[in-house]
Design a protein around this motif. Sequence first.
Motif, PDB file in Angstrom:
ATOM      1  N   GLU A 136       4.580   5.215  11.731  1.00  0.00           N
ATOM      2  CA  GLU A 136       5.481   6.280  12.162  1.00  0.00           C
ATOM      3  C   GLU A 136       6.721   5.650  12.777  1.00  0.00           C
ATOM      4  N   LEU A 137       7.861   6.304  12.562  1.00  0.00           N
ATOM      5  CA  LEU A 137       9.158   5.836  13.039  1.00  0.00           C
ATOM      6  C   LEU A 137       9.721   6.836  14.033  1.00  0.00           C
ATOM      7  N   PHE A 138      10.202   6.328  15.186  1.00  0.00           N
ATOM      8  CA  PHE A 138      10.693   7.175  16.265  1.00  0.00           C
ATOM      9  C   PHE A 138      12.114   6.779  16.663  1.00  0.00           C
ATOM     10  N   ARG A 139      12.918   7.793  16.982  1.00  0.00           N
ATOM     11  CA  ARG A 139      14.250   7.583  17.566  1.00  0.00           C
ATOM     12  C   ARG A 139      14.275   8.280  18.911  1.00  0.00           C
ATOM     13  N   ASP A 140      14.529   7.514  19.970  1.00  0.00           N
ATOM     14  CA  ASP A 140      14.573   8.055  21.332  1.00  0.00           C
ATOM     15  C   ASP A 140      13.329   8.881  21.637  1.00  0.00           C
ATOM     16  N   GLY A 141      12.179   8.408  21.155  1.00  0.00           N
ATOM     17  CA  GLY A 141      10.906   9.052  21.429  1.00  0.00           C
ATOM     18  C   GLY A 141      10.530  10.178  20.488  1.00  0.00           C
ATOM     19  N   GLU A 142      11.443  10.599  19.611  1.00  0.00           N
ATOM     20  CA  GLU A 142      11.166  11.690  18.675  1.00  0.00           C
ATOM     21  C   GLU A 142      10.768  11.116  17.312  1.00  0.00           C
ATOM     22  N   ARG A 143       9.676  11.623  16.765  1.00  0.00           N
ATOM     23  CA  ARG A 143       9.243  11.148  15.454  1.00  0.00           C
ATOM     24  C   ARG A 143      10.260  11.567  14.390  1.00  0.00           C
ATOM     25  N   ILE A 144      10.717  10.588  13.622  1.00  0.00           N
ATOM     26  CA  ILE A 144      11.729  10.823  12.601  1.00  0.00           C
ATOM     27  C   ILE A 144      11.132  10.828  11.204  1.00  0.00           C
ATOM     28  N   ASP A 145      10.134   9.956  10.980  1.00  0.00           N
ATOM     29  CA  ASP A 145       9.580   9.839   9.638  1.00  0.00           C
ATOM     30  C   ASP A 145       8.264   9.068   9.718  1.00  0.00           C
ATOM     31  N   GLY A 146       7.537   9.083   8.626  1.00  0.00           N
ATOM     32  CA  GLY A 146       6.318   8.304   8.500  1.00  0.00           C
ATOM     33  C   GLY A 146       6.234   7.701   7.116  1.00  0.00           C
ATOM     34  N   GLY A 147       5.427   6.658   6.988  1.00  0.00           N
ATOM     35  CA  GLY A 147       5.262   6.014   5.699  1.00  0.00           C
ATOM     36  C   GLY A 147       3.916   5.327   5.620  1.00  0.00           C
ATOM     37  N   ASN A 148       3.650   4.714   4.487  1.00  0.00           N
ATOM     38  CA  ASN A 148       2.380   4.026   4.312  1.00  0.00           C
ATOM     39  C   ASN A 148       2.542   2.870   3.334  1.00  0.00           C
ATOM     40  N   SER A 149       1.478   2.100   3.207  1.00  0.00           N
ATOM     41  CA  SER A 149       1.520   0.899   2.378  1.00  0.00           C
ATOM     42  C   SER A 149       1.878   1.210   0.937  1.00  0.00           C
ATOM     43  N   GLU A 150       1.429   2.333   0.431  1.00  0.00           N
ATOM     44  CA  GLU A 150       1.659   2.687  -0.966  1.00  0.00           C
ATOM     45  C   GLU A 150       3.146   2.806  -1.285  1.00  0.00           C
ATOM     46  N   ASN A 151       3.953   3.152  -0.289  1.00  0.00           N
ATOM     47  CA  ASN A 151       5.376   3.382  -0.546  1.00  0.00           C
ATOM     48  C   ASN A 151       6.083   2.161  -1.112  1.00  0.00           C
ATOM     49  N   VAL A 152       5.694   0.951  -0.663  1.00  0.00           N
ATOM     50  CA  VAL A 152       6.421  -0.253  -1.071  1.00  0.00           C
ATOM     51  C   VAL A 152       5.743  -0.887  -2.293  1.00  0.00           C
ATOM     52  N   LEU A 153       5.963  -0.259  -3.423  1.00  0.00           N
ATOM     53  CA  LEU A 153       5.438  -0.725  -4.713  1.00  0.00           C
ATOM     54  C   LEU A 153       3.921  -0.832  -4.712  1.00  0.00           C
ATOM     55  N   GLY A 154       3.244  -0.038  -3.864  1.00  0.00           N
ATOM     56  CA  GLY A 154       1.792  -0.083  -3.786  1.00  0.00           C
ATOM     57  C   GLY A 154       1.271  -0.916  -2.642  1.00  0.00           C
ATOM     58  N   GLY A 155       2.137  -1.683  -1.975  1.00  0.00           N
ATOM     59  CA  GLY A 155       1.755  -2.494  -0.830  1.00  0.00           C
ATOM     60  C   GLY A 155       2.689  -3.677  -0.680  1.00  0.00           C
ATOM     61  N   PRO A 156       2.828  -4.231   0.529  1.00  0.00           N
ATOM     62  CA  PRO A 156       3.754  -5.339   0.750  1.00  0.00           C
ATOM     63  C   PRO A 156       3.509  -6.553  -0.136  1.00  0.00           C
ATOM     64  N   LEU A 157       2.252  -6.844  -0.456  1.00  0.00           N
ATOM     65  CA  LEU A 157       1.987  -7.978  -1.344  1.00  0.00           C
ATOM     66  C   LEU A 157       2.492  -7.701  -2.754  1.00  0.00           C
ATOM     67  N   SER A 158       2.450  -6.446  -3.190  1.00  0.00           N
ATOM     68  CA  SER A 158       3.006  -6.088  -4.498  1.00  0.00           C
ATOM     69  C   SER A 158       4.516  -6.286  -4.509  1.00  0.00           C
ATOM     70  N   ALA A 159       5.169  -5.939  -3.385  1.00  0.00           N
ATOM     71  CA  ALA A 159       6.612  -6.167  -3.285  1.00  0.00           C
ATOM     72  C   ALA A 159       6.935  -7.654  -3.341  1.00  0.00           C
ATOM     73  N   LEU A 160       6.130  -8.454  -2.632  1.00  0.00           N
ATOM     74  CA  LEU A 160       6.340  -9.903  -2.671  1.00  0.00           C
ATOM     75  C   LEU A 160       6.154 -10.440  -4.085  1.00  0.00           C
ATOM     76  N   LYS A 161       5.140  -9.968  -4.783  1.00  0.00           N
ATOM     77  CA  LYS A 161       4.900 -10.425  -6.145  1.00  0.00           C
ATOM     78  C   LYS A 161       6.087 -10.105  -7.057  1.00  0.00           C
ATOM     79  N   ALA A 162       6.687  -8.930  -6.873  1.00  0.00           N
ATOM     80  CA  ALA A 162       7.837  -8.560  -7.688  1.00  0.00           C
ATOM     81  C   ALA A 162       8.971  -9.567  -7.519  1.00  0.00           C
ATOM     82  N   MET A 163       9.214 -10.029  -6.296  1.00  0.00           N
ATOM     83  CA  MET A 163      10.277 -10.999  -6.080  1.00  0.00           C
ATOM     84  C   MET A 163       9.894 -12.374  -6.615  1.00  0.00           C
ATOM     85  N   VAL A 164       8.670 -12.793  -6.363  1.00  0.00           N
ATOM     86  CA  VAL A 164       8.231 -14.107  -6.830  1.00  0.00           C
ATOM     87  C   VAL A 164       8.346 -14.205  -8.343  1.00  0.00           C
ATOM     88  N   ASP A 165       7.987 -13.130  -9.043  1.00  0.00           N
ATOM     89  CA  ASP A 165       8.050 -13.144 -10.506  1.00  0.00           C
ATOM     90  C   ASP A 165       9.471 -12.984 -11.036  1.00  0.00           C
TER      91      ASP A 165
END
Length: 272
Positions: free
Chosen positions: A192-221
């Motif tokens: 969850e992301l907050f600005r001045d204590g107010e929740r602004i947005d939320g996200g999860n691992s799936e958002n970044v190409l299925g997970g951060p390791l998937s994003a890393l793989k995209a760059m490595v390849d």
Amino acid sequence: MRDDDVALAGRLLDLAGRAGSCPPLTDEDAGFDLARAYQVSAAIVERRIARGERPVGWKIGFTNRTIWDQYNVHAPIWGPVYDTTTAEVMEPGVSTCDISRLMEPRIEPEIVFRIASPLPAGAGEAELLASIDGVALGFELVQSPFPGWRFQAADTVAAFALHGLLRHRTFVPVTAENREAWLARLCDFTLELFRDGERIDGGNSENVLGGPLSALKAMVDGLPDTELAREIRAGDVVTTGTLTGAFPVAAGETWSTRVAGLPLDDITLALT
């Protein structure tokens, strides 16, 4: 390297130095494509090194598929981060971050990896994790010299991959004993992301190409096929793309995260 690409690199560095702006490069030259953009990016790296900056890793951009349509960019990009733009937030609580020199800055909460050994192209996610010795939560402050954040993918690559600043918490170790647990956790967490204590947005691992390791793989390849091609080295940090939307920021605001499912320290930045 083309003389006009070298000149364009100088122009973009000048704009960044005075927080200026310009029309998208693709408005001026419809033939400006990703291949040329990475050539400009390589020229920028040479100039930044020549003036005393040191590349310390990489940023991966546009990994969050939920915002691709918003920016009309539908594949990841990447570019270097530097010792002048990257810092570790070591203490708990609020840390300050000066954004006064950034162009239309926005904030992105991201998972950051520390690389322990070279990453081979074609490696699977488990193999990539074996070359990582630390994970941290961070904020990337991205910027755009193109008014209103209107651009095409090639524009973003040439403009530092939109990198402005990276602030990350202390790395939590990845070891042989906990690596399997990390592999599972990195595929299943929320933030969850907050600005001045107010929740602004939320996200999860799936958002970044299925997970951060998937994003890393995209760059490595993909990195070897660009003008920026070089080995991702031991000690490099790699920030893997925003887990939420990218939100405009202003001095005087305080931004913070709340992560669940990963044993990471949250980060809070007071912007000045």
